[in-house]
Write a protein that holds these residues in place. Structure first.
Motif, short mmCIF file in Angstrom:
data_model
loop_
_atom_site.label_atom_id
_atom_site.label_comp_id
_atom_site.label_asym_id
_atom_site.label_seq_id
_atom_site.Cartn_x
_atom_site.Cartn_y
_atom_site.Cartn_z
N CYS B 337 0.86 -1.19 0.00
CA CYS B 337 0.00 0.00 0.00
C CYS B 337 0.89 1.23 0.00
O CYS B 337 1.72 1.40 0.90
N SER B 339 2.53 4.73 -2.70
CA SER B 339 2.55 5.49 -3.94
C SER B 339 2.80 4.55 -5.14
O SER B 339 3.39 3.47 -4.98
N GLY B 341 4.94 4.81 -7.44
CA GLY B 341 6.38 4.64 -7.61
C GLY B 341 6.94 3.59 -6.67
O GLY B 341 7.72 2.72 -7.07
N MET B 342 6.52 3.69 -5.41
CA MET B 342 6.98 2.73 -4.40
C MET B 342 6.53 1.33 -4.77
O MET B 342 7.29 0.37 -4.71
N ALA B 345 8.55 -0.08 -7.68
CA ALA B 345 9.92 -0.41 -7.28
C ALA B 345 9.94 -1.69 -6.44
O ALA B 345 10.78 -2.57 -6.65
N VAL B 346 9.01 -1.78 -5.51
CA VAL B 346 8.99 -2.95 -4.63
C VAL B 346 8.57 -4.20 -5.41
O VAL B 346 9.12 -5.29 -5.21
#
Lengths: 150, 366
Positions: B337, B339, B341-342, B345-346
């Motif tokens: 949960c 953004s 972008g996060m 990336a994850v």
């Protein structure tokens, strides 16, 4: 200066409490056209275009988007932190689509200048040369932005 | 003098005639009478023609998601039109791709109801209701995050899945003259059907969050709409990884409460990202789950602890720690949960660790 209905709609959307708490015009008494024209002329005198600025802000925005609660150092000179919130923001100029609700903070470590912007700011600068009115929460003078990001 | 009087009388008479003509024109040409809206070939509602579809549905308690309040500028309120609805408008085209246009998907806020219309909407939208609720508790979790508990009044019962979110309506106040609605994840357990908690982080210049953090009081009556969203726990026995920071903890808290209440034996790890110690919250509460759940580990990670934080826990970038907690990648689900972008990336890191892409679920902020 008399506004046509389309322009009046834009001004109405820029008022406090409509799309953001304080709106986009700050304490500026100038007409919207004047605000934009003055900033456009300022950019011209500084030899930069609105696209130059928007693209550079987009670069920093893109570089910082993957971070998780952390800043990124770019070129050993720029410290950039992006905070993202749930939700989307609309453009007061009635452009289609929505913009991420995020705040990007940049510190130019060498010059000790700090500025911040939102994805909507990038759009408004690029498409409308609109840096918001003086006194508005996210307005920075074009020369300060240029000094910070280039 | 008489001439002036005569001119005034003439103007008044002409104005009266024009007004009567306008009223008659509106009555005959703009009066569409009763129109039937058929939804999913099973539910029928009768509305007065003339208004837009989005509003007509909302008045009949069918809530189509919208981010712009029906102003035609977000593209969220899409419905598939089976019959009726008139021609596609230029105001709709920018929000629809070719496949949607071919499928007769339309923006419900732009469809004016002039005749009977038949539409298809996702079934889960029927579960969405508008609630009147009372604020019964406000907790300051951090300097910019509050937990707000609402007791439902009318209706007084809600069903939702852990992971879903609600739209909270902030009333007009101070600088903001009109009400606005914003989305917040539910942070309470689904088995509690008459109260819900939302975790709300203050957004600089945010209309709704400024009201929540500076004006809202216990005892206030508010409107909530929901539940929305397709972020929820999959009913399997796979190991689980949760990754969320800040107010992203809200849906994870709801999920953990649900799993705890149902005595889940699944292996679970929650990686909570924060910048400094002052951004941590509900730490002890999460550590309680380490005792009550059979196999749960809470891993707070600070990206930039301050010198006086005296932090001896993990520091740095969350994905670097995940592999230490993985047991069987192929049988692991990830719940993220945050953004976009996060999440991107994850997700990339999780796939590199051989967690199947189809087992990565997320609730994206944007």
């Amino acid at each position: 200066m008399k506004l046509d209905p389309f322009e009046q709609k834009i001004i109405d959307k820029m008022q406090p409490g409509v799309l953001s708490l304080s709106g986009f015009l700050g304490k500026d008494n100038r007409h919207l056209h004047e605000i934009i024209e003055d900033d456009f002329n300022k950019l011209k005198s500084l030899n930069k275009t609105q696209e130059d600025i928007a693209d550079r802000l987009s670069f920093f925005t893109d570089k910082s988007k993957d971070m998780i609660e952390d800043y990124i150092i770019i070129d050993d000179k720029y410290q950039v932190f992006q905070e993202v919130y749930r939700g989307l923001v609309l453009c007061p100029f009635n452009h289609k689509g929505t913009f991420k609700k995020a705040i990007i903070k940049l510190i130019n470590i060498e010059k000790n200048i700090e500025i911040q912007w939102t994805p909507l700011n990038i759009h408004m600068i690029k498409e409308h040369c609109f840096f918001e009115g003086k006194g508005s929460h996210y307005r920075f003078e074009p020369e300060i932005i240029i000094n910070a990001i280039f | 003098m008489i001439i002036i009087l005569w001119n005034v009388v003439t103007v008044v008479i002409i104005s009266l005639i024009l007004t009567i003509l306008l009223i008659l024109a509106e009555y005959f040409f703009a009066n569409y009478g009763d129109c039937k809206i058929t939804i999913n070939n099973k539910k029928e509602i009768i509305v007065k023609g003339g208004g837009n579809l989005l509003s007509a549905l909302a008045e009949n308690k069918v809530f189509i998601p919208s981010a712009c309040g029906g102003r035609g500028s977000c593209g969220f309120c899409k419905v598939k039109v089976l019959d009726g609805g008139g021609p596609l408008l230029p105001t709709e085209k920018p929000y629809l791709n070719d496949s949607e246009i071919k499928d007769n998907v339309r923006l419900s806020c732009q469809i004016k109801i002039r005749q009977d219309i038949s539409i298809n909407i996702p079934e889960e939208l029927f579960n969405i209701k508008k609630f009147k609720a009372k604020i019964i508790e406000i907790i300051n979790y951090t300097y910019d995050i509050k937990g707000v508990t609402f007791k439902l009044i009318e209706p007084d019962y809600i069903e939702f899945k852990a992971g879903q979110y609600m739209q909270l309506e902030a009333p007009g106040y101070a600088k903001s003259k009109q009400s606005v609605s914003r989305a917040y994840s539910i942070s309470s357990i689904p088995e509690q059907h008459n109260t819900i908690q939302l975790i709300i982080r203050k957004v600089p210049e945010g209309i709704c969050t400024t009201w929540v953090h500076e004006y809202m009081k216990e005892g206030d009556i508010v409107n909530l709409t929901g539940p929305f969203g397709d972020f929820y726990i999959r009913d399997t026995d796979a190991d689980m990884i949760f990754i969320a920071g800040g107010s992203g903890k809200a849906p994870i808290k709801s999920m953990l409460e649900y799993l705890d209440n149902n005595k889940s034996k699944r292996k679970m790890t929650y990686f909570f990202g924060a910048r400094t110690k002052k951004d941590l919250y509900l730490t002890e509460y999460m550590q309680e789950f380490e005792k009550s759940l059979e196999d749960f580990t809470y891993v707070p990670i600070l990206s930039a602890p301050e010198d006086n934080d005296d932090w001896s826990g993990k520091k740095g970038y969350i994905p670097t720690y995940i592999k230490d907690y993985l047991r069987d990648s192929a049988n692991t689900e990830a719940y993220l949960c945050g953004s976009p972008g996060m999440i991107a990336a994850v997700e990339k890191e999780l796939i590199a660790l051989k967690i199947p892409k189809e087992k990565i679920y997320y609730d994206s902020f944007g």
